[in-house]
Design a protein around this motif. Structure first.
Motif, mmCIF file in Angstrom:
data_model
loop_
_atom_site.group_PDB
_atom_site.id
_atom_site.type_symbol
_atom_site.label_atom_id
_atom_site.label_comp_id
_atom_site.label_asym_id
_atom_site.label_seq_id
_atom_site.Cartn_x
_atom_site.Cartn_y
_atom_site.Cartn_z
ATOM 1 N N ALA A 144 0.874 -1.302 -0.102
ATOM 2 C CA ALA A 144 0.045 0.068 -0.038
ATOM 3 C C ALA A 144 0.892 1.261 -0.245
ATOM 4 N N ASN A 145 1.697 1.528 -1.154
ATOM 5 C CA ASN A 145 2.326 2.760 -1.365
ATOM 6 C C ASN A 145 2.448 2.950 -2.700
ATOM 7 N N PRO A 146 2.802 4.269 -2.994
ATOM 8 C CA PRO A 146 3.062 4.472 -4.448
ATOM 9 C C PRO A 146 4.158 3.657 -5.167
ATOM 10 N N SER A 147 3.699 3.388 -6.143
ATOM 11 C CA SER A 147 4.758 2.150 -6.904
ATOM 12 C C SER A 147 6.090 2.696 -7.093
ATOM 13 N N GLY A 148 7.010 1.700 -6.495
ATOM 14 C CA GLY A 148 8.453 1.990 -6.447
ATOM 15 C C GLY A 148 8.804 2.499 -5.335
ATOM 16 N N ARG A 149 7.969 3.225 -4.506
ATOM 17 C CA ARG A 149 8.736 3.719 -3.313
ATOM 18 C C ARG A 149 8.516 2.797 -2.189
ATOM 19 N N VAL A 150 8.982 3.069 -0.845
ATOM 20 C CA VAL A 150 9.268 2.331 0.243
ATOM 21 C C VAL A 150 7.890 1.781 0.733
ATOM 22 N N SER A 151 8.036 0.311 1.032
ATOM 23 C CA SER A 151 6.669 -0.294 1.257
ATOM 24 C C SER A 151 6.079 0.309 2.782
ATOM 25 N N PRO A 152 5.028 0.245 3.093
ATOM 26 C CA PRO A 152 4.677 0.521 4.275
ATOM 27 C C PRO A 152 4.345 -0.380 5.511
ATOM 28 N N HIS A 274 10.630 1.185 7.549
ATOM 29 C CA HIS A 274 10.381 2.245 8.404
ATOM 30 C C HIS A 274 11.631 3.147 8.517
ATOM 31 N N LEU A 275 12.891 2.805 8.633
ATOM 32 C CA LEU A 275 14.028 3.430 8.574
ATOM 33 C C LEU A 275 14.296 3.918 7.351
ATOM 34 N N LEU A 276 14.076 3.269 6.207
ATOM 35 C CA LEU A 276 14.201 4.099 4.663
ATOM 36 C C LEU A 276 13.503 5.062 4.864
ATOM 37 N N ARG A 277 12.313 5.278 5.239
ATOM 38 C CA ARG A 277 11.460 6.397 5.274
ATOM 39 C C ARG A 277 11.866 7.505 6.258
ATOM 40 N N GLU A 278 12.431 7.122 7.493
ATOM 41 C CA GLU A 278 12.889 8.013 8.424
ATOM 42 C C GLU A 278 14.068 8.548 7.947
ATOM 43 N N ALA A 279 15.021 7.802 7.146
ATOM 44 C CA ALA A 279 16.257 8.448 6.720
ATOM 45 C C ALA A 279 16.077 9.347 5.711
ATOM 46 N N LEU A 306 17.281 -3.358 -0.506
ATOM 47 C CA LEU A 306 18.318 -2.665 -0.796
ATOM 48 C C LEU A 306 18.824 -2.411 -2.103
ATOM 49 N N ARG A 307 19.071 -3.304 -2.937
ATOM 50 C CA ARG A 307 19.736 -3.340 -3.995
ATOM 51 C C ARG A 307 18.757 -2.564 -4.912
ATOM 52 N N ARG A 308 17.670 -2.957 -4.891
ATOM 53 C CA ARG A 308 16.341 -2.371 -5.807
ATOM 54 C C ARG A 308 16.107 -0.864 -5.325
ATOM 55 N N ALA A 309 16.375 -0.474 -4.206
ATOM 56 C CA ALA A 309 16.291 0.919 -3.528
ATOM 57 C C ALA A 309 17.379 1.710 -4.312
ATOM 58 N N ALA A 310 18.616 1.089 -4.453
ATOM 59 C CA ALA A 310 19.996 1.829 -4.706
ATOM 60 C C ALA A 310 20.013 1.722 -6.337
ATOM 61 N N ALA A 311 18.938 1.290 -6.925
ATOM 62 C CA ALA A 311 19.172 0.952 -8.453
ATOM 63 C C ALA A 311 18.791 2.255 -9.213
ATOM 64 N N PRO A 312 19.607 2.337 -10.412
ATOM 65 C CA PRO A 312 19.358 3.664 -11.121
ATOM 66 C C PRO A 312 17.835 3.588 -11.370
#
Length: 314
Positions: A144-152, A274-279, A306-312
């Motif tokens: 339940a998050n905008p596509s590609g963004r951090v999961s809730p 949660h910490l990705l959002r906080e960061a 984490l690899r997907r979060a850091a991907a181009p």
């Protein structure tokens, strides 16, 4: 026109209201043991289309269908011997099986994104179980998050990302697992499609054989190259913060935030999104650096995210 989003308590009355919203073709975010899902009636094409619209999700990315029990799953997919064994061992729980869809199940074709298979799971969270039982039908439920963004992993995360786009959020508190379900393709020889909240080693022990590797193309949710991404850029395998970075630590690597000071994988998985959002909220233009996490057990799922979060990003 914005939609008024109601925050519902996880009470019998709140669950009944959420079920009524689903029955009317509306969208309800609900807690599972992994992350919050964005639920819509999987048989209602308009409701499923609204899930894609609310998330801004590419239409070629299939959705997971949540059901209350194995009997309900049998009504929408054809089980194989491997699926029988895995469902018996791990459902309810953080495991999704991709199996051949039954045409008579009446699922919206949008759920499968044009594929002959459908991803299905039985969540263990008591609030999810109560909602699925009350609704009595299959619920399509990507994160339940905008596509590609951090999961809730909390109701507040959902409100931040999807408030004004959906009808309701059923507040069941923080999700205990904190990363999405493990996805196994089980229509043929079992293959790992996405690591997640159930360690691969446990699945392979159950099957008595290693899982195969996924082929090219999108065959299950969570396979996009750039996914789970905060707004800030992300650098991995960081042992210290460089100038202009905010460090998320793990174990002996201390940071401004930490996944787990003791190196506990379960704690790290539960804290990850949660910490990705906080960061991201604290970064203020800084890069988010993340300490190394061992790549075994739940660490495989953490590192995948984490690899997907850091991907181009496209």
């Amino acid at each position: 026109m914005p939609t008024e989003t109601h925050l519902l308590p996880a009470t019998p009355e709140g669950v009944a209201q959420a079920s009524a919203v689903l029955g009317a073709g509306g969208l309800v975010a609900f807690p599972t043991e992994t992350v919050y899902g964005l639920g819509g009636d999987a048989r209602n094409g308009r409701a499923v289309a609204r899930i894609f619209e609310a998330k801004g999700r590419p239409s070629f990315n299939p959705l997971i269908v949540h059901v209350a029990d194995v009997a309900a799953a049998r009504r929408i997919v054809r089980f194989t011997e491997a699926a029988e064994r895995l469902a018996d061992a791990f459902w309810p729980g953080p495991l999704t099986l991709v199996l051949e869809a039954r045409p008579e199940a009446g699922l919206s074709p949008l759920v499968m994104a044009g594929l002959p298979t459908v991803a299905v799971r039985v969540p263990a969270h008591p609030v999810a179980q109560a909602l699925l039982t009350a609704f009595g039908g299959p619920v399509a439920g990507p994160s339940a998050n905008p596509s590609g963004r951090v999961s809730p992993t909390r109701a507040g995360h959902v409100m931040d990302g999807l408030g004004g786009r959906i009808e309701a959020v059923l507040d069941g508190g923080a999700c205990p697992v904190g990363v999405e379900s493990t996805i196994v393709g089980a229509a043929g020889a079992p293959v790992l499609l996405r690591p997640g909240g159930l360690p691969v080693e446990v699945i392979e022990a159950c099957l008595g054989a290693p899982l195969g590797a996924a082929g090219a193309g999108i065959s299950a949710p969570g396979q996009l190259g750039s996914h789970y991404a905060p707004g800030a850029a992300v650098r991995l395998e960081a042992t210290e913060a460089r100038p202009g970075e905010l460090l998320i630590g793990f174990g002996p690597v201390a940071g401004e935030l930490t996944l787990s000071a003791t190196g506990d994988m379960v704690e790290a998985a539960a804290n990850l999104f949660h910490l990705l959002r906080e960061a991201d909220a604290r970064a203020g233009g800084r890069v988010i650096a993340v300490a190394p996490v061992p790549d075994h057990g739940l660490g495989r799922a953490i590192n995948d995210r984490l690899r997907r979060a850091a991907a181009p990003r496209g």
